[in-house]
Design an enzyme around this catalytic site. Structure first.
Site, PDB file in Angstrom:
ATOM      1  CE1 TYR A   1       0.810   1.543   4.160  1.00  0.00           C
ATOM      2  CE2 TYR A   1       0.887  -0.924   4.570  1.00  0.00           C
ATOM      3  CZ  TYR A   1       1.002   0.305   4.800  1.00  0.00           C
ATOM      4  OH  TYR A   1       1.825   0.438   6.423  1.00  0.00           O
TER       5      TYR A   1
ATOM      6  CG  PHE B   1       0.127   8.950   5.611  1.00  0.00           C
ATOM      7  CD1 PHE B   1      -0.013   7.821   6.044  1.00  0.00           C
ATOM      8  CD2 PHE B   1      -0.834   9.714   4.886  1.00  0.00           C
ATOM      9  CE1 PHE B   1      -1.380   7.335   5.569  1.00  0.00           C
ATOM     10  CE2 PHE B   1      -1.880   9.235   4.379  1.00  0.00           C
ATOM     11  CZ  PHE B   1      -2.220   7.929   4.808  1.00  0.00           C
ATOM     12  CG  ASP B   2       2.739   3.566   6.558  1.00  0.00           C
ATOM     13  OD1 ASP B   2       3.854   3.387   6.197  1.00  0.00           O
ATOM     14  OD2 ASP B   2       1.776   3.067   6.808  1.00  0.00           O
TER      15      ASP B   2
ATOM     16  CB  ILE C   1      -8.979   2.831   9.096  1.00  0.00           C
ATOM     17  CG1 ILE C   1      -8.419   2.551   7.648  1.00  0.00           C
ATOM     18  CG2 ILE C   1      -7.754   3.642  10.024  1.00  0.00           C
ATOM     19  CD1 ILE C   1      -7.900   3.826   7.002  1.00  0.00           C
TER      20      ILE C   1
ATOM     21  CE1 TYR D   1      -5.257   5.352  12.061  1.00  0.00           C
ATOM     22  CE2 TYR D   1      -5.017   6.302   9.688  1.00  0.00           C
ATOM     23  CZ  TYR D   1      -4.590   5.441  10.593  1.00  0.00           C
ATOM     24  OH  TYR D   1      -3.948   4.170  10.469  1.00  0.00           O
TER      25      TYR D   1
ATOM     26  CG  PHE E   1      -4.467   4.134   2.121  1.00  0.00           C
ATOM     27  CD1 PHE E   1      -3.266   3.880   2.659  1.00  0.00           C
ATOM     28  CD2 PHE E   1      -5.441   4.700   2.890  1.00  0.00           C
ATOM     29  CE1 PHE E   1      -3.106   4.262   3.946  1.00  0.00           C
ATOM     30  CE2 PHE E   1      -5.207   5.101   4.213  1.00  0.00           C
ATOM     31  CZ  PHE E   1      -4.048   4.456   4.583  1.00  0.00           C
TER      32      PHE E   1
END
Length: 205
Positions: free
Chosen positions: A126, A136-137, A154, A180, A197
């Site tokens: 991902y 961010f990731d 999530i 979130y 994502f």
């Protein structure tokens, strides 16, 4: 490098200052005055009478905290509005599907394998960004797929994964209430953030 710090005590003392400076930098507030910080440190260390009374200090902290909270709430409102505007425009694109929950997705690559359930554990790659493109990731950047239970992530992921056949790659557009929410996640994801994502479902374990 400076030659002012010649003894072990000088160097250790400087190290203490670095540590305190890093702590202040991590939790600053508007108007932070280092000279006043140094005065307070000196008075506390020498035991001299304080130059500002404790009740005044407490009142100042309360005022600063209230200002910080108000600023965060205003920033959260702006983020929420930006996310809603982005999703509203994104939903107009023909390739985007919007579910009843408000989750949006588009199919990048269609898989043909089985679909996981909420009780499944999956392996995925991902890449996650904010709507402004900030990453961010990313498991791709780490070079290592991630494994996790479908029901342990999530809400937007849990919903999407159960619709994805193995081998699929989808792009998800996740409203804050399916991500979130009002709390955010650490420094990278602010409260009320809409998330994007790319998810590749590799295996059901």
């Amino acid at each position: 490098m400076s030659d002012k710090f010649t003894t072990h005590a000088d160097k250790a003392s400087y190290g203490i200052g670095l540590q305190m400076g890093e702590q202040l930098k991590a939790n600053p507030f508007e108007g932070l005055n280092l000279n006043s910080v140094f005065e307070g440190m000196k008075d506390a260390y020498t035991g001299e009478s304080f130059q500002v009374e404790i009740p005044e200090i407490q009142a100042a902290f309360e005022k600063i905290n209230a200002e910080i909270q108000a600023r965060r709430e205003e920033e959260a409102k702006v983020l929420a509005a930006e996310g809603e505007s982005f999703l509203a425009e994104n939903a107009k694109r023909a390739e985007v599907t919007v579910t009843e929950s408000g989750l949006q997705f588009e199919v990048i690559e269609a898989g043909s394998g089985e679909k996981p359930t909420a009780e499944s554990t999956v392996r995925t790659h991902y890449h996650g960004t904010l709507v402004n493109g900030t990453v961010f990731d990313s498991s791709y950047e780490r070079g290592q797929p991630a494994e996790f239970p479908v029901g342990g992530v999530i809400k937007g992921w849990t919903e999407a994964l159960q619709m994805m056949p193995t081998g699929s790659k989808w792009r998800l557009y996740i409203p804050h209430d399916l991500a979130y929410g009002e709390r955010g996640a650490g420094a990278a994801i602010a409260p009320y953030s809409t998330l994007i994502f790319d998810i590749e479902l590799l295996d059901i374990l």
